[in-house]
Every structure is written in structure tokens, then in C-alpha cells.
Design a protein around this motif. Structure first.
Motif, PDB file in Angstrom:
ATOM      1  N   TYR A   1      58.831  21.533   0.846  1.00  0.00           N
ATOM      2  CA  TYR A   1      57.822  20.316   1.526  1.00  0.00           C
ATOM      3  C   TYR A   1      58.115  19.666   3.282  1.00  0.00           C
ATOM      4  CZ  TYR A   1      55.829  21.215  -2.880  1.00  0.00           C
ATOM      5  OH  TYR A   1      55.370  21.502  -4.207  1.00  0.00           O
ATOM      6  N   PHE A   2      58.750  18.868   3.220  1.00  0.00           N
ATOM      7  CA  PHE A   2      59.388  18.524   4.395  1.00  0.00           C
ATOM      8  C   PHE A   2      59.942  19.487   5.699  1.00  0.00           C
ATOM      9  CE2 PHE A   2      62.305  16.546   7.481  1.00  0.00           C
ATOM     10  CZ  PHE A   2      61.912  15.255   7.330  1.00  0.00           C
TER      11      PHE A   2
ATOM     12  N   TYR B   1      53.212  13.697   1.606  1.00  0.00           N
ATOM     13  CA  TYR B   1      53.399  12.389   1.642  1.00  0.00           C
ATOM     14  C   TYR B   1      54.995  13.269   2.256  1.00  0.00           C
ATOM     15  CZ  TYR B   1      50.612  10.425  -0.897  1.00  0.00           C
ATOM     16  OH  TYR B   1      48.973   9.390  -1.490  1.00  0.00           O
ATOM     17  N   ALA B   2      55.209  13.975   1.717  1.00  0.00           N
ATOM     18  CA  ALA B   2      56.657  14.713   2.543  1.00  0.00           C
ATOM     19  C   ALA B   2      56.386  16.121   3.445  1.00  0.00           C
ATOM     20  CB  ALA B   2      57.003  15.750   1.616  1.00  0.00           C
ATOM     21  N   CYS B   3      55.360  16.339   3.742  1.00  0.00           N
ATOM     22  CA  CYS B   3      54.879  16.489   4.616  1.00  0.00           C
ATOM     23  C   CYS B   3      55.046  16.309   5.519  1.00  0.00           C
ATOM     24  CB  CYS B   3      53.169  17.747   4.495  1.00  0.00           C
ATOM     25  SG  CYS B   3      54.250  20.078   3.253  1.00  0.00           S
ATOM     26  N   LEU B   4      53.846  15.168   5.353  1.00  0.00           N
ATOM     27  CA  LEU B   4      53.373  13.848   6.049  1.00  0.00           C
ATOM     28  C   LEU B   4      54.589  13.336   7.223  1.00  0.00           C
ATOM     29  CD1 LEU B   4      51.584  12.157   8.022  1.00  0.00           C
ATOM     30  CD2 LEU B   4      51.594  10.486   6.092  1.00  0.00           C
ATOM     31  N   ALA B   5      55.707  13.163   5.954  1.00  0.00           N
ATOM     32  CA  ALA B   5      57.232  12.215   7.194  1.00  0.00           C
ATOM     33  C   ALA B   5      57.444  13.216   7.724  1.00  0.00           C
ATOM     34  CB  ALA B   5      58.002  11.900   5.644  1.00  0.00           C
ATOM     35  N   GLY B   6      57.433  14.969   7.168  1.00  0.00           N
ATOM     36  CA  GLY B   6      58.041  15.998   8.504  1.00  0.00           C
ATOM     37  C   GLY B   6      57.852  16.157   9.244  1.00  0.00           C
ATOM     38  N   ALA B   7      56.462  16.099   9.473  1.00  0.00           N
ATOM     39  CA  ALA B   7      55.090  16.354  10.833  1.00  0.00           C
ATOM     40  C   ALA B   7      55.715  14.993  12.241  1.00  0.00           C
ATOM     41  CB  ALA B   7      53.730  16.559  10.290  1.00  0.00           C
ATOM     42  N   GLY B   8      55.560  13.906  10.754  1.00  0.00           N
ATOM     43  CA  GLY B   8      56.120  13.309  12.309  1.00  0.00           C
ATOM     44  C   GLY B   8      57.697  13.107  12.332  1.00  0.00           C
ATOM     45  N   MET B   9      58.726  13.616  11.777  1.00  0.00           N
ATOM     46  CA  MET B   9      60.285  13.733  12.676  1.00  0.00           C
ATOM     47  C   MET B   9      59.407  15.064  13.518  1.00  0.00           C
ATOM     48  SD  MET B   9      62.629  11.773  11.929  1.00  0.00           S
ATOM     49  CE  MET B   9      62.908  10.984   9.996  1.00  0.00           C
ATOM     50  N   GLY B  10      58.976  15.710  13.422  1.00  0.00           N
ATOM     51  CA  GLY B  10      58.562  16.669  14.518  1.00  0.00           C
ATOM     52  C   GLY B  10      58.499  16.462  15.265  1.00  0.00           C
ATOM     53  N   LEU B  11      57.471  15.382  15.628  1.00  0.00           N
ATOM     54  CA  LEU B  11      57.080  15.257  16.723  1.00  0.00           C
ATOM     55  C   LEU B  11      57.908  14.482  17.663  1.00  0.00           C
ATOM     56  CD1 LEU B  11      53.579  14.186  16.016  1.00  0.00           C
ATOM     57  CD2 LEU B  11      53.755  16.069  17.167  1.00  0.00           C
ATOM     58  N   VAL B  12      58.545  13.539  16.748  1.00  0.00           N
ATOM     59  CA  VAL B  12      59.979  13.164  17.530  1.00  0.00           C
ATOM     60  C   VAL B  12      60.952  13.689  18.198  1.00  0.00           C
ATOM     61  CG1 VAL B  12      61.843  11.101  17.257  1.00  0.00           C
ATOM     62  CG2 VAL B  12      59.273  10.786  16.293  1.00  0.00           C
TER      63      VAL B  12
ATOM     64  N   PHE C   1      64.465   5.962   0.121  1.00  0.00           N
ATOM     65  CA  PHE C   1      62.983   5.627   1.162  1.00  0.00           C
ATOM     66  C   PHE C   1      62.576   5.122   2.294  1.00  0.00           C
ATOM     67  CE2 PHE C   1      64.392   9.814  -1.255  1.00  0.00           C
ATOM     68  CZ  PHE C   1      63.686  10.927  -0.803  1.00  0.00           C
ATOM     69  N   TYR C   2      62.287   3.309   1.294  1.00  0.00           N
ATOM     70  CA  TYR C   2      61.779   3.154   2.013  1.00  0.00           C
ATOM     71  C   TYR C   2      62.224   1.997   3.005  1.00  0.00           C
ATOM     72  CZ  TYR C   2      58.005   1.705  -1.433  1.00  0.00           C
ATOM     73  OH  TYR C   2      56.509   1.576  -2.192  1.00  0.00           O
ATOM     74  N   GLY C   3      63.976   2.140   2.510  1.00  0.00           N
ATOM     75  CA  GLY C   3      64.787   2.088   3.825  1.00  0.00           C
ATOM     76  C   GLY C   3      64.807   3.328   5.411  1.00  0.00           C
TER      77      GLY C   3
ATOM     78  N   PHE D   1      57.479   8.363   5.295  1.00  0.00           N
ATOM     79  CA  PHE D   1      58.658   8.284   3.830  1.00  0.00           C
ATOM     80  C   PHE D   1      57.167   6.540   3.522  1.00  0.00           C
ATOM     81  CE2 PHE D   1      61.607  10.031   6.623  1.00  0.00           C
ATOM     82  CZ  PHE D   1      62.145  10.630   6.107  1.00  0.00           C
ATOM     83  N   ALA D   2      56.754   5.795   3.481  1.00  0.00           N
ATOM     84  CA  ALA D   2      56.476   4.851   2.808  1.00  0.00           C
ATOM     85  C   ALA D   2      56.105   4.647   1.883  1.00  0.00           C
ATOM     86  CB  ALA D   2      55.850   4.163   3.688  1.00  0.00           C
ATOM     87  N   LEU D   3      54.885   5.978   1.589  1.00  0.00           N
ATOM     88  CA  LEU D   3      53.865   6.891   0.480  1.00  0.00           C
ATOM     89  C   LEU D   3      54.541   7.645   0.153  1.00  0.00           C
ATOM     90  CD1 LEU D   3      50.837   7.535   3.367  1.00  0.00           C
ATOM     91  CD2 LEU D   3      51.163   5.841   1.599  1.00  0.00           C
ATOM     92  N   TRP D   4      55.784   7.846   0.695  1.00  0.00           N
ATOM     93  CA  TRP D   4      56.949   9.093   0.206  1.00  0.00           C
ATOM     94  C   TRP D   4      57.649   8.533  -1.558  1.00  0.00           C
ATOM     95  CZ3 TRP D   4      60.422  13.379   2.102  1.00  0.00           C
ATOM     96  CH2 TRP D   4      60.736  14.037   0.939  1.00  0.00           C
TER      97      TRP D   4
END
Length: 514
Positions: free
Chosen positions: A294-295, A348-359, A473-475, A330-333
Motif C-alpha cells: 500500500y505504501f 493512510y499508508a498510500c498517503l504517507a507513501g505519496a508524500g515520500m514520493g514527492l520528497v 508511527f507518530y514519531g 503517518f499521523a492518520l496511519w
């Protein structure tokens, strides 16, 4: 080059999927397994700067070939680990040599790609490079789950055919093997490897030695002191391992900070998400692979978009958007982990991965574009050293948090279930260390009523482990929040082909005058 580096990416994910199976067969503790994972990451971080420099001095193609051979031989030896007391040491040693091979391959492979693509098209090109590698990497968890069902040793042996293809394609590509006639800074390489090794070792071993142990702080402080000595030495030597003056470029410094805080989460999430799925969700290795996938889906979909934004508008917009999305993801996950439902967590796993892909790809590309004198191998070595040092640091810090919180939560559960207070801490620690579906097998308390109590408590332990992972994950969300703040330091300037060419010509003229 994609085939050359795919082994590196796959080995960061496939071992995480197989971790519980390795622990069970070889009798490792969770701390021991983290040392195995960390050995690879630490060797990468410690040797990347050296690998980048070697690629510039001896030729990119040659380092790709040498690194691939070191990596694949180490892979075969990892898959051949004997059972017994020496198993952990064996795996740690050859995972470290795998990391060395990877540190030789990646800067050289990336430098080959960078050197043949114009600067104004690099965002899309390197995004495509990372997406292709990432797409093949995404098969790693699925392949790992399938191979682990047969034998976890196959996750290492699968590197052999990939390495053969990489070597054949490298030969057919006829890559120019340009070299730079410069001295290799051996003292600098020793200092940076020692400093990184000691500091991460101290943090990782804090879960065993304790934070009050002199050994823990001796390693951490000693490592930092060595890194300070390394920086002072590099500023004074004529041909340093790393030209530290590049950090005077505000954009490069911002890129590096963003990469550091982003990678504190990126590498650990692959390990901890896999173990969480297998422990708290009772998933099989194959199901855990789908959970981690998913990530990667989010990562792969957004990386190309990030590359296009970089080419048109520079690195700052995509990094700001990416870090914000990843922080929220990551917070929502984390908030959903205690629901014990993969179905509720995938967005939320997809959202965290999408953010990482943009960075990650835009930050790395922007940093490489600012290379001094077009020394792409060296600058790639710097950025990848930072990335992998952060990954090892994240594994150490979050691993310590996970162990301590799990122990505390399990101790409360065992006390509520009626386990004698004298045995609670030992049993809780045993379960936290084991991180398997058979806590009673590793408990020092033996059989009888205590063993029965542990079995009856294990359903509650699933939730304890999920609650401990929430802290982790909050960390990760916090680390992405800090990365967002670091993007504000970026001046927003872009590197154009003309600027890059002018900078290279000016540096060449300066060297000619000297």
C-alpha cells in the motif's frame, strides 16, 4: 543501471518481510534481527561517501561491476548461514559486506544516469529511474512473501540471477569509464565510517545496555566527536573525501536536511509495518507484503509527478507538499493501528507513501544538480550517506522505542492476567524481544501455570504491540514535520543547464590556474 540498483532496494524490503521467519528458525531476538537489518544500513551509510569517491577516481562502470560482485557473493553467503550460536554474527557480517557492495554500486549507477541527462530534464529522468527501481522493489515484498513460504534463504539467493542480468547489460551498454586523476582520501574514509558506526551502534544498543549505561553514551558521544574530527580534517586536506564547501550552498544544505529527516521514517516504516502486520494483524508473510505494498503504491504514483514539478518549478514546492502529505499520512496511519484492520489503514499508508514520493527523488536530484565540478559520484555519495545514516538512525531510535513501550504494555497485560509480579518483567521482556507468534517458547519462566497464562494473554499482546507501534508511527510523523520546516530554508532557486555549465567551466579554470 536499474537492474544494478534494484537488488539494493529489494534487500531493504524483502528482509523485513522474512524477519519473523528468520527469528524463528535461527533463534534470534528482535534486537538481534534489528542488528542484522542495521548492519546493512550502517555499512551503506558508512561507505557511501567512499563509494562515490571511488566511482569518480576509478570510473563509474568499474565500480558498478565491482560493487555488484561484492553484493551478490555476500547475498549467497547470507542465504547459507548455518544454524547455531554463530548465526547472528554470520548474518551481521555478510549483511554488512552486502551494504559495502551496495555502497559501491549505487553512487556509480546514479552518476552514470545523471551524466547522460541534461540538467533541465533530470527531474523526470531520475524520477523515472527511482520509479522503475521502486516498481521492481514493490515486487520485493510480494516475492519475499512467496519465497519465505518456501524458505527465507531464497530471498538472498534471488539476487544471483538479477546480478547476472545487471552485469550482462552493463557490458552491452558500453558505458564510458571516465576517471578523475585525484588522490583517494583514505584517512577521511576511515574517520567517517568510524564516526557513523559508533554513533548508531550506541543508539541501537541502548535497548540492550540501557540509556544509563556508560557504554551507550561512550559510543554515541565518541562517534559524534570522530565525525567532528572528520569535518575538520576534510576542510584542511587538499583532496578531501567530501568537498564540504558544497554545504555553503543554502539549497544543498536544505535538500540534505530534508533527506535526513525524511529517511528517519522511510527505511524504518518498511520494517516496522511488516512486523506489525505479522504480529498484530496475524498476517502471513505474503499478506504482510501486500500490506507494505500500500505504501509503495502511493510512492510510485507520486514520484513522477514530483519530478515534473521539480523540472518546471524547482525543488521547494514538491518538497513542501510531500513532507506535509507524509506528515499527515503517518499521523492518520498511526491513529488506525489499534483498529487491527488492514482494510481501514490502506488509504493512510498510500498517503504517507505519496508524500515520500514527492520528497525523496526531487530532493536527491536537486542536490546532485548542485555538484561541484560535475563530480556526480561524490555528491551522490554525500546525499546517499545522509539518507542511509538517517535510515540506520531511525531503525535504532524507533526500535528502542518499540521495545520499551511493548515491554511496558505487555507487563501491564500480564499483571492483569494474574502472572506473579516477580515474573512479570522477565516474561514481558521475553515477549517483546521475541516478536513472534510463540511467546511462551522464549519465556524464561518455563511451562506449567505461567505458560498457560502467557498463552491466554497473547490475544491481548496483539493490541499491546499495536499500541507500541503507534508511538513509532507518530514519531515518523514528527520527523516529517521537522522535514517540512527544513524545506522553508530552501531559497527556491533552480539549477539550469546554463548555470551548471558555467559553474563547471569556472571550477575547471580555477583548477587549471592552480
Amino acid at each position: 543501471m536499474v537492474f544494478a540498483v534494484v537488488m539494493i532496494f529489494v534487500d531493504q524490503t524483502v528482509v523485513s518481510i522474512a524477519a519473523p521467519s528468520i527469528i524463528e528458525e535461527l533463534g534470534l531476538s528482535s534486537s538481534g534481527m534489528q542488528r542484522v537489518v542495521n548492519a546493512y544500513l550502517l555499512a551503506l551509510a558508512a561507505c557511501f561517501a567512499l563509494g562515490g569517491r571511488l566511482a569518480d577516481v576509478f570510473g563509474h562502470r568499474r565500480m558498478v561491476v565491482v560493487g555488484t560482485l561484492v553484493f551478490v557473493v555476500s547475498s549467497v553467503l547470507c542465504g547459507s548461514v548455518p544454524t547455531g550460536d554463530f548465526a547472528e554474527s554470520w548474518l551481521v557480517i555478510f549483511r554488512a559486506t552486502q551494504g559495502l557492495g551496495a555502497a559501491l554500486v549505487f553512487p556509480a549507477a546514479l552518476a552514470v544516469v545523471v551524466s547522460v541527462v541534461p540538467v533541465d530534464k533530470r527531474g523526470r529522468a531520475l524520477a523515472l529511474f527511482f520509479v522503475l527501481a521502486g516498481a521492481l522493489t514493490a515486487l520485493g515484498p510480494l516475492l519475499g512473501g512467496w519465497l519465505t513460504a518456501w524458505t527465507w534463504r531464497a530471498i538472498f539467493w534471488i539476487n544471483v540471477p538479477v546480478a547476472v542480468v545487471a552485469l550482462v547489460l552493463t557490458a552491452l551498454a558500453r558505458i564510458p569509464d571516465a576517471r578523475r586523476r585525484e588522490r583517494l582520501d583514505v584517512p577521511g574514509a576511515v574517520l567517517v565510517a568510524t564516526g557513523m558506526g559508533l554513533s548508531v551502534l550506541g543508539i541501537q544498543q541502548s535497548s540492550v545496555w540501557g540509556w544509563t549505561s556508560p557504554a551507550t553514551w561512550a559510543c554515541i558521544i565518541g562517534g559524534l566527536v570522530v565525525l567532528v574530527v572528520f569535518c575538520r580534517y576534510e576542510l584542511r586536506t587538499d583532496e578531501p573525501l567530501i568537498k564540504l564547501r558544497i554545504f555553503r550552498d543554502r539549497a544543498f544544505a536544505a535538500d540534505t536536511l530534508v533527506l535526513f529527516f525524511s529517511m528517519l521514517a522511510f527505511v524504518p516504516v518498511l520494517y516496522f509495518a511488516s512486523v506489525y502486520a505479522q504480529i498484530s494483524l496475524s498476517s502471513s508473510p505474503h499478506q504482510a507484503a501486500l500490506y507494505v505494498l500500500y505504501f509503495f503504491v502511493g510512492f510510485g504514483l507520486s514520484a513522477q509527478w514530483g519530478g515534473r514539478i521539480l523540472d518546471k518549478h524547482g525543488a521547494r514546492p514538491t518538497m513542501m507538499l510531500g513532507t506535509a502529505l507524509a506528515c499527515a499520512g503517518f499521523a492518520l496511519w498511526a491513529a488506525q493501528l489499534t483498529d487491527l484492520s488492514a482494510h481501514d489503514q490502506w488509504p493512510y499508508a498510500c498517503l504517507a507513501g505519496a508524500g515520500m514520493g514527492l520528497v525523496l527523488s526531487p530532493a536527491s536530484t536537486d542536490a546532485v544538480n548542485r555538484a561541484i565540478d560535475a563530480s556526480y559520484g561524490e555528491v551522490t555519495g554525500v546525499t546517499q550517506s545522509v539518507r542511509n545514516y538517517a535510515g540506520a538512525l531511525g531503525m535504532a531510535v524507533f526500535g528502542t522505542v518499540l521495545t520499551h513501550v511493548t515491554t511496558s504494555r505487555v507487563a501491564q497485560t500480564l499483571s492483569a492476567k494474574g502472572l506473579p509480579e516477580a515474573e512479570v518483567q522477565g516474561a514481558a521482556r521475553s515477549i517483546a524481544e521475541a516478536v513472534t507468534g510463540h511467546p511462551d517458547d522464549r519465556s524464561p519462566t518455563g511451562g506449567g501455570p505461567t505458560s498457560t497464562l502467557l498463552r491466554s494473554a497473547f490475544e491481548a499482546v496483539h493490541m499491546d504491540f499495536a499500541e507500541a507501534n503507534q508511538w513509532v508511527f507518530y514519531g515518523m510523523s514528527v520527523s516529517l514535520g521537522v522535514a517540512y520546516l527544513c524545506t522553508l530554508l530552501h531559497p527556491g532557486t533552480r539549477v539550469t543547464g546554463e548555470v551548471a555549465q558555467t559553474g563547471a567551466e569556472e571550477t575547471a579554470q580555477e583548477r587549471s590556474r592552480r
